[in-house]
Design a protein around this motif. Structure first.
Motif, mmCIF file in Angstrom:
data_model
loop_
_atom_site.group_PDB
_atom_site.id
_atom_site.type_symbol
_atom_site.label_atom_id
_atom_site.label_comp_id
_atom_site.label_asym_id
_atom_site.label_seq_id
_atom_site.Cartn_x
_atom_site.Cartn_y
_atom_site.Cartn_z
ATOM 1 N N ILE B 311 -85.318 37.505 -3.428
ATOM 2 C CA ILE B 311 -85.272 36.407 -2.461
ATOM 3 C C ILE B 311 -86.486 36.523 -1.545
ATOM 4 N N HIS B 312 -87.211 35.433 -1.407
ATOM 5 C CA HIS B 312 -88.376 35.421 -0.524
ATOM 6 C C HIS B 312 -88.196 34.377 0.569
ATOM 7 N N GLY B 313 -88.873 34.599 1.666
ATOM 8 C CA GLY B 313 -88.765 33.640 2.766
ATOM 9 C C GLY B 313 -89.373 34.203 4.021
ATOM 10 N N ARG B 314 -88.717 33.930 5.145
ATOM 11 C CA ARG B 314 -89.272 34.365 6.433
ATOM 12 C C ARG B 314 -89.162 35.878 6.627
ATOM 13 N N LEU B 315 -88.169 36.488 5.985
ATOM 14 C CA LEU B 315 -87.917 37.904 6.279
ATOM 15 C C LEU B 315 -88.887 38.838 5.564
ATOM 16 N N ASP B 316 -89.542 38.375 4.494
ATOM 17 C CA ASP B 316 -90.516 39.254 3.832
ATOM 18 C C ASP B 316 -91.947 38.760 4.058
#
Lengths: 195, 540
Positions: B311-316
């Motif tokens: 899962i990719h997004g703001r947290l990585d």
């Protein structure tokens, strides 16, 4: 047909009126419209801008991407430069020459006008003087709309109709003055394009 | 077919509410939510249908009034900006326990990137917290339609429904197709005697009912028109978009003819089955949320290795951790090369907002700075409004801006701690919103504070809405218990400079509660009134 336009200025200069006229003309032309504005805090004498997108296809984003704007219309010269990152390589900049110096570190006006002049496609207009000649300095926004009218592919007669409708409740004198300002701006553009 | 009408997202919601048969809209102004209520106030149709639309004193009173209208069986909408929901939170959370009778929509406008706010809190957290359905439209048309959907849903599940929008949707115009106008509900009361009496014994029953409704809410979301799964490329990249993020993705997808899987979410609770089956068909997933990474965090799971799909997004860091999205951010996240944009000009200077020429706050701050000139520890507690711009040069006049009303109470606390003088500057509308109760605390404690109410007779920052305590601030302060000899009124004008500085110095020296009402009308509303009288002028 798809045009991405950034309209810029300082809070209170009337950029939303420019947008309203184009919006209405586009809707009457059965085009799709999206127009993102700035409300709230930055309206108080700060830099303001609106992203206006018109297209014959549905539009997704309310915001224009960097490097994709066909046209920047600015009622204040330094403000036209603020959004250059958004301009297409072959995009046009249409700007007023009259600065609003409400900040202490406002750059040298000649340098600003010089930079605008050196863009590949730009028109500088003394919108304030042309507006005064049309009846009121407050119509400088309509002068710049007139200059820009050659660049966004909406029939000039439709723009005139929109102005008549939008300023309708302010009376015939105001309509005529805004139409004169629009025409004065258009003539400026035609001069440049003819060359 | 009728021509489309061009509306701001906020206005589309207002028109949707009128057409969906609301009997009232309640709100306190706050960017970017103000235009919803203003639209209803201007609407001839709303007037004809006798729809209530006057401003409330704050978001909590607005929320409770809307709940009362829904108690009486009618449809009501309450609107606020995201931080306004903090003020209304008590009513909001408990209204999920009582449930509703007539339809109730709470429209909350979040402000990612903090264009006009102190923070970018994400109201979807509140929606989860209250365990009510949340609708998050991606476009102005969806926002219009979501109001109709929201009221039907609210009356079906007997719960308030949150309509969550953000600045960009609220303040952007698009063409809207209207539906037919619905009649308003008739007066009708809750069938269940104890539904709204949250005594512990009843509250436990009501709370259990709310819990029991959760599977139904999820099932409804599985079939919502606002949620849509599209698989184009089995075992390829998938993007989950929430709300307006869908538009930024589609901008990039259509421009580059991308062939990717897209899950579009616009209704919560998150449809679990739809989401799970989507993720299972993807090799990796990009999460696009306009706000906090609320669902990205959930999808990752606490241990971050809950599934085989990354899962990719703001947290990585694939998407910036803060701020609103745009097509450029999405393009970068999808590794799409962008055309070299113009490098920009080196000449451009910042042009921050400023107090208007002729603004009464300007004169007040000049006077206050003079009155505090010889003070060693100069600390002025201030508040939310145009006068917050007094923090900037040339005034540098204030030290705080935290939340509505905090100037009064923070000045009190600092005075209790020993700060002398302890001065607060608050606007008239902010004072009636949340300052009066703080003043009562100060009066009861005889705290050594000087409260300056910079009264410009309007709610100016949001565009000049009515000020709820207009013309009554003096009486209100007197009623709260401020001593008459320390309740002073002055007019901030250059000609009164010496006199006003003297008044401020006297009250600052007083070891007790003093209130100075600095009263002069907002230059914007004044100009507007004059302009209305002079029709020959052009209005920009």
């Amino acid at each position: 047909m798809k045009k991405d336009i950034i309209i810029a200025g300082v809070g209170g200069q009337g950029i939303l009126s420019i947008a309203a006229v184009i919006d209405l003309a586009a809707i009457k032309n059965k085009l799709f419209v999206k127009q993102a504005e700035v409300h709230g805090m930055s309206q108080r004498g700060g830099a303001v801008q609106t992203h206006l997108r018109i297209s014959d296809q549905p539009i997704f984003s309310d915001l224009i991407s960097k490097g994709k704007a066909d046209l920047i219309i600015s009622i204040e010269p330094m403000e036209s430069l603020r959004y250059l990152e958004f301009l297409k390589p072959d995009g046009w900049v249409v700007s007023n020459i009259n600065p609003i110096k409400n900040i202490s570190n406002y750059p040298d006006t000649d340098k600003i006008l010089n930079e605008i002049n050196h863009l590949p496609y730009s028109i500088l207009a003394d919108a304030d003087t042309l507006a005064k000649q049309a009846g009121s300095i407050k119509a400088s926004n309509m002068v710049l709309l007139g200059v820009a009218s050659e660049f966004f592919g909406i029939d000039y007669a439709l723009l005139k109709k929109s102005i008549t409708e939008i300023f309708g409740r302010k009376g015939e004198d105001i309509i005529q003055m805004n139409l004169r300002a629009l025409e004065a701006g258009r003539q400026e553009a035609l001069k440049v394009i003819d060359i | 077919m009728e021509e489309k009408i061009l509306l701001l997202g906020a206005e589309a919601i207002a028109q949707g509410a009128i057409d969906a048969g609301i009997s009232g809209i309640y709100a306190y102004p706050g960017t970017p939510s103000t235009e919803i209520t203003e639209y209803v106030q201007r609407s001839k149709e709303a007037k004809k249908r006798n729809i209530h639309s006057t401003w409330s004193a704050n978001e909590k009173t607005a929320y409770e009034a809307a709940l009362g209208m829904a108690y009486a069986g009618k449809r009501a909408m309450v609107c606020m900006k995201h931080v306004g929901l903090n003020v209304a939170a008590d009513a909001f959370i408990n209204s999920a326990i009582t449930g509703t009778n007539g339809g109730l929509i709470v429209t909350v406008a979040d402000d990612p990137s903090m264009h006009s706010s102190q923070n970018e809190q994400d109201s979807r957290f509140y929606g989860k917290f209250a365990m009510i359905p949340v609708l998050e439209p991606s476009s102005q048309q969806e926002a219009y339609d979501a109001v109709h959907l929201g009221f039907e849903l609210s009356e079906k599940v007997k719960l308030p429904v949150m309509l969550r929008i953000t600045t960009r949707l609220s303040h952007s115009r698009a063409g809207i197709k209207r539906k037919n106008i619905k009649n308003q509900n008739i007066l009708g009361f809750p069938g269940k005697r104890n539904q709204f009496i949250l005594l512990p014994a009843n509250a436990r029953i009501q709370y259990q009912e709310l819990i029991d409704k959760q599977p139904d809410l999820e099932e409804i979301a599985e079939h919502s028109v606002l949620n849509k799964s599209s698989i184009k490329n089995s075992s390829g990249l998938g993007v989950i978009t929430f709300g307006i993020a869908y538009n930024y993705l589609m901008e990039v997808v259509s421009e580059n003819n991308l062939y990717i899987n897209i899950l579009k979410i616009g209704q919560y609770p998150l449809p679990k089955k739809m989401t799970q089956s989507f993720i299972e068909k993807c090799s990796k997933v990009l999460v696009l949320e306009e706000g906090y990474p609320v669902y990205e965090e959930l999808l990752r799971g606490f241990w971050e290795f809950s599934g085989p799909v990354r899962i990719h997004g703001r947290l990585d860091g694939t998407i910036p951790r803060t701020g609103e999205l745009n097509p450029d951010i999405v393009r970068a996240a999808l590794d799409i090369e962008k055309n070299e944009p113009h490098p920009g000009s080196t000449l451009v200077a910042g042009r921050p907002p400023e107090l208007c020429q002729g603004c009464s706050h300007r004169d007040l701050y000049t006077e206050l700075n003079e009155a505090l000139k010889d003070v060693n520890e100069k600390h002025v507690f201030s508040d939310i409004g145009c006068y917050t711009l007094g923090a900037l040069p040339p005034y540098d006049a204030i030290n705080t801006c935290v939340d509505m009303g905090a100037s009064v109470t923070m000045a009190k606390g600092a005075a209790d701690a020993g700060l002398r003088p302890s001065v607060a500057v608050i606007g008239d509308s902010t004072f009636t919103h949340s300052g009066i109760t703080g003043l009562l605390d100060a009066v009861n404690d005889k705290s050594a504070v000087t409260i300056i109410i910079s009264d410009n007779a309007t709610t100016a920052m949001t565009g000049g809405q009515d000020s709820p305590g207009f013309g009554r601030l003096y009486d209100i302060c007197l009623g709260v218990g401020v001593e008459k000899e320390h309740l002073r009124v002055m007019e901030p004008l250059k000609k009164n400079f010496e006199m006003n500085v003297k008044v401020l110095k006297e009250e600052i020296a007083y070891e007790g509660v003093s209130v100075v009402i600095s009263n002069r009308e907002c230059i914007q509303t004044l100009t507007r009134k004059k302009r209305a009288q002079n029709k020959s002028e052009i209005v920009k």
